[in-house]
Design a protein around this motif. Structure first.
Motif, PDB file in Angstrom:
ATOM      1  N   GLY A  78      -8.684  11.144 -42.324  1.00 48.53           N
ATOM      2  CA  GLY A  78      -7.807   9.990 -42.474  1.00 48.53           C
ATOM      3  C   GLY A  78      -8.536   8.723 -42.866  1.00 48.53           C
ATOM      4  O   GLY A  78      -8.118   8.006 -43.795  1.00 48.53           O
ATOM      5  N   SER A  79      -9.640   8.421 -42.188  1.00 48.08           N
ATOM      6  CA  SER A  79     -10.353   7.178 -42.471  1.00 48.08           C
ATOM      7  C   SER A  79     -10.907   7.122 -43.889  1.00 48.08           C
ATOM      8  O   SER A  79     -10.749   6.106 -44.582  1.00 48.08           O
ATOM      9  CB  SER A  79     -11.476   6.987 -41.440  1.00 48.08           C
ATOM     10  OG  SER A  79     -12.138   5.759 -41.645  1.00 48.08           O
ATOM     11  N   ALA A 137      -6.811   6.791 -39.019  1.00 49.87           N
ATOM     12  CA  ALA A 137      -7.887   7.273 -38.150  1.00 49.87           C
ATOM     13  C   ALA A 137      -7.411   8.301 -37.137  1.00 49.87           C
ATOM     14  O   ALA A 137      -8.248   8.958 -36.508  1.00 49.87           O
ATOM     15  CB  ALA A 137      -8.533   6.088 -37.413  1.00 49.87           C
ATOM     16  N   PHE A 138      -6.098   8.468 -36.964  1.00 46.31           N
ATOM     17  CA  PHE A 138      -5.589   9.490 -36.052  1.00 46.31           C
ATOM     18  C   PHE A 138      -5.781  10.902 -36.618  1.00 46.31           C
ATOM     19  O   PHE A 138      -5.618  11.871 -35.873  1.00 46.31           O
ATOM     20  CB  PHE A 138      -4.108   9.261 -35.756  1.00 46.31           C
ATOM     21  CG  PHE A 138      -3.872   8.148 -34.779  1.00 46.31           C
ATOM     22  CD1 PHE A 138      -3.813   8.401 -33.422  1.00 46.31           C
ATOM     23  CD2 PHE A 138      -3.723   6.843 -35.216  1.00 46.31           C
ATOM     24  CE1 PHE A 138      -3.603   7.373 -32.510  1.00 46.31           C
ATOM     25  CE2 PHE A 138      -3.512   5.810 -34.320  1.00 46.31           C
ATOM     26  CZ  PHE A 138      -3.462   6.074 -32.964  1.00 46.31           C
ATOM     27  N   VAL A 192     -13.481  20.951 -35.315  1.00 48.93           N
ATOM     28  CA  VAL A 192     -12.553  19.873 -35.666  1.00 48.93           C
ATOM     29  C   VAL A 192     -12.111  19.996 -37.119  1.00 48.93           C
ATOM     30  O   VAL A 192     -10.915  19.893 -37.440  1.00 48.93           O
ATOM     31  CB  VAL A 192     -13.216  18.507 -35.407  1.00 48.93           C
ATOM     32  CG1 VAL A 192     -12.305  17.376 -35.894  1.00 48.93           C
ATOM     33  CG2 VAL A 192     -13.507  18.325 -33.930  1.00 48.93           C
ATOM     34  N   ALA A 193     -13.068  20.240 -38.030  1.00 50.53           N
ATOM     35  CA  ALA A 193     -12.724  20.348 -39.449  1.00 50.53           C
ATOM     36  C   ALA A 193     -11.799  21.527 -39.714  1.00 50.53           C
ATOM     37  O   ALA A 193     -10.793  21.399 -40.426  1.00 50.53           O
ATOM     38  CB  ALA A 193     -14.010  20.474 -40.277  1.00 50.53           C
ATOM     39  N   VAL A 194     -12.125  22.685 -39.135  1.00 52.22           N
ATOM     40  CA  VAL A 194     -11.277  23.866 -39.339  1.00 52.22           C
ATOM     41  C   VAL A 194      -9.890  23.640 -38.749  1.00 52.22           C
ATOM     42  O   VAL A 194      -8.865  24.028 -39.346  1.00 52.22           O
ATOM     43  CB  VAL A 194     -11.946  25.103 -38.720  1.00 52.22           C
ATOM     44  CG1 VAL A 194     -11.008  26.296 -38.738  1.00 52.22           C
ATOM     45  CG2 VAL A 194     -13.232  25.447 -39.472  1.00 52.22           C
ATOM     46  N   SER A 195      -9.809  22.990 -37.581  1.00 52.13           N
ATOM     47  CA  SER A 195      -8.507  22.725 -36.952  1.00 52.13           C
ATOM     48  C   SER A 195      -7.657  21.802 -37.805  1.00 52.13           C
ATOM     49  O   SER A 195      -6.455  22.036 -37.992  1.00 52.13           O
ATOM     50  CB  SER A 195      -8.723  22.113 -35.566  1.00 52.13           C
ATOM     51  OG  SER A 195      -9.482  22.964 -34.744  1.00 52.13           O
ATOM     52  N   VAL A 196      -8.282  20.740 -38.343  1.00 53.79           N
ATOM     53  CA  VAL A 196      -7.524  19.789 -39.166  1.00 53.79           C
ATOM     54  C   VAL A 196      -7.013  20.466 -40.441  1.00 53.79           C
ATOM     55  O   VAL A 196      -5.849  20.311 -40.827  1.00 53.79           O
ATOM     56  CB  VAL A 196      -8.403  18.573 -39.512  1.00 53.79           C
ATOM     57  CG1 VAL A 196      -7.713  17.683 -40.540  1.00 53.79           C
ATOM     58  CG2 VAL A 196      -8.697  17.769 -38.256  1.00 53.79           C
ATOM     59  N   ILE A 197      -7.871  21.247 -41.101  1.00 56.74           N
ATOM     60  CA  ILE A 197      -7.459  21.906 -42.347  1.00 56.74           C
ATOM     61  C   ILE A 197      -6.382  22.951 -42.078  1.00 56.74           C
ATOM     62  O   ILE A 197      -5.372  23.041 -42.797  1.00 56.74           O
ATOM     63  CB  ILE A 197      -8.675  22.537 -43.036  1.00 56.74           C
ATOM     64  CG1 ILE A 197      -9.638  21.438 -43.481  1.00 56.74           C
ATOM     65  CG2 ILE A 197      -8.243  23.373 -44.230  1.00 56.74           C
ATOM     66  CD1 ILE A 197     -10.933  21.951 -44.055  1.00 56.74           C
ATOM     67  N   GLY A 213       1.435  20.442 -42.702  1.00 57.38           N
ATOM     68  CA  GLY A 213       1.264  19.197 -43.437  1.00 57.38           C
ATOM     69  C   GLY A 213       0.529  18.148 -42.624  1.00 57.38           C
ATOM     70  O   GLY A 213      -0.372  18.440 -41.828  1.00 57.38           O
ATOM     71  N   VAL A 214       0.936  16.885 -42.840  1.00 54.97           N
ATOM     72  CA  VAL A 214       0.278  15.769 -42.153  1.00 54.97           C
ATOM     73  C   VAL A 214       0.473  15.866 -40.644  1.00 54.97           C
ATOM     74  O   VAL A 214      -0.438  15.583 -39.857  1.00 54.97           O
ATOM     75  CB  VAL A 214       0.822  14.432 -42.703  1.00 54.97           C
ATOM     76  CG1 VAL A 214       0.182  13.256 -41.981  1.00 54.97           C
ATOM     77  CG2 VAL A 214       0.561  14.324 -44.195  1.00 54.97           C
TER      78      VAL A 214
END
Length: 408
Positions: A314-315, A308-309, A369-374, A381-382
């Protein structure tokens, strides 16, 4: 208003007789007067010449006239290129020092979570002892939980292997029936291709496992360094910041102070909030898996907590692993129930937990948030996927503070 004849005939006045000035110089000095409020003759000529010069300057010369919008766009373009080069250089440096950067990030996470506990214990204990108790107590609790998970996995491994074997057979029979009607030869060919792939790439898999063991040593090193740094950050982080500010020029201390307070407030709020959200998700998933009697419920719950982090990604990945375990051990019906749990937990996290728990941190748009994570996952990587959202939140909070719009 009127001007005297002498002033109108002055050689400095526009339209005056050129010979008047020469005659005036040989004769007696005539008195010149100007009615109050009128413009002096010299000032009128100066203004006229300045206007003519401005018109001439504005006229296009031999070169090509550049549009104002293009000039502004070019000015922004080269500045953005410089900023992009600086950001790229920063990422290259962090990539070379990834171990140190990850250790410092983990130390800041531990500090933001355990600093309130250390401050609470410091009311009854000396500061140093309160810091040691809070950090070592939390470390022992985490290690104890990991040991319990390892013991459960080792105890249920044989039974889980048998259930997986039976579950694979049930899945094959389910796929062969309606509505799929998969031919048995297709399933046997798939198993043969899988065994062939494992046999052909056995050396690659072994080398990946060996490199993974080396990676584990790096992770342990980063963990020890993070623990060492977090002790000092919790104990005297304010003194570190004050010492850093003393090296800055006097005019820069106030902006840096405001930016530092905004950055730490946002980072600490985000970290505590994401821990609460992850713990809530883990409790919901754990209760559901225990009720559905899915094997390895506690390890899957712990996987959900850590996954979840990574926001938005993640979830669902952790619950996907739980769905596979449920499909192999409990059948397709329970697997569909676990799959529906992914949607339910996602809705609770997005519409209830984040608005309530993360209200003190920066609330970014889901697209950001989605663009930042990708982007973080592509770059690092992770680790990049985990670090991306708090970094963007801190940068946005600092920008708002320096622009005079503090983010609350």
């Amino acid at each position: 208003m009127q001007v005297s004849d002498a002033v109108r005939r002055s050689p400095r006045h526009p339209g005056a007789d050129p010979g008047a000035g020469r005659g005036a110089s040989r004769g007696p000095r005539r008195m010149r007067y100007v009615v109050l409020g009128s413009r002096p003759a010299r000032g009128v000529g100066t203004v006229a010449r300045a206007r003519r010069a401005a018109v001439e300057v504005r006229r296009p010369g031999d070169g090509v006239a550049v549009h104002h919008g293009l000039k502004v766009g070019a000015a922004y373009a080269w500045r953005l290129l410089v900023l992009g080069a600086a950001v790229y250089a920063g990422f290259v440096i962090l990539g070379r020092l990834q171990l140190v950067a990850v250790a410092l990030f983990l130390a800041l996470v531990v500090t933001s979570v355990l600093r309130p506990l250390a401050d609470l214990l410091a009311r009854r204990l000396p500061r140093s002892l309160a810091v040691v108790v809070s950090v070592l107590g939390s470390l022992m609790a985490v290690l104890g939980l990991l040991a319990l998970v390892g013991e459960l996995v080792a105890r249920e491994w044989d039974r889980l292997g048998r259930e997986f074997s039976g579950g694979v057979g049930r899945i094959e029979r389910w796929l062969q029936g309606p509505p799929f009607h998969v031919s048995p030869t297709v399933m046997s060919d798939l198993q043969g291709k899988l065994n062939t792939f494992v046999s052909e790439h056995r050396s690659t898999l072994i080398s990946s496992a060996v490199s993974g063991a080396g990676r584990l040593v790096e992770v342990l090193t980063a963990g020890v360094l993070a623990l060492f740094c977090s002790l000092f950050f919790i104990h005297s982080g304010d003194r570190f910041w004050s010492w850093f500010q003393e090296w800055l020029p006097q005019p820069a201390r106030d902006p840096w102070s405001r930016a530092g307070r905004a950055a730490w407030r946002t980072f600490a709020g985000y970290t505590r909030g994401i821990v609460i959200v992850a713990a809530t998700n883990a409790v919901l998933v754990g209760v559901a898996l225990f009720v559905l009697r899915v094997p390895l419920a506690l390890p899957l719950t712990l996987l959900e907590f850590f996954a979840a982090f990574v926001p938005l990604v993640g979830s669902p990945v952790a619950l996907g692993v739980a769905t596979v375990v449920a499909l192999a051990s409990r059948g397709p019906v329970i697997a569909l129930v676990v799959l529906a749990l992914i949607v339910i937990v996602g809705q609770i996290e997005g519409h209830v937990l984040h608005p309530l728990v993360m209200s003190w941190a920066v609330r970014l748009h889901p697209v950001v948030v989605a663009v930042s994570v990708i982007a973080g996952g592509i770059l690092a990587g992770v680790v990049g996927a985990v670090v991306a959202v708090p970094m963007v939140s801190v940068a946005w909070a600092v920008h708002g503070e320096l622009r005079g719009r503090p983010v609350r």
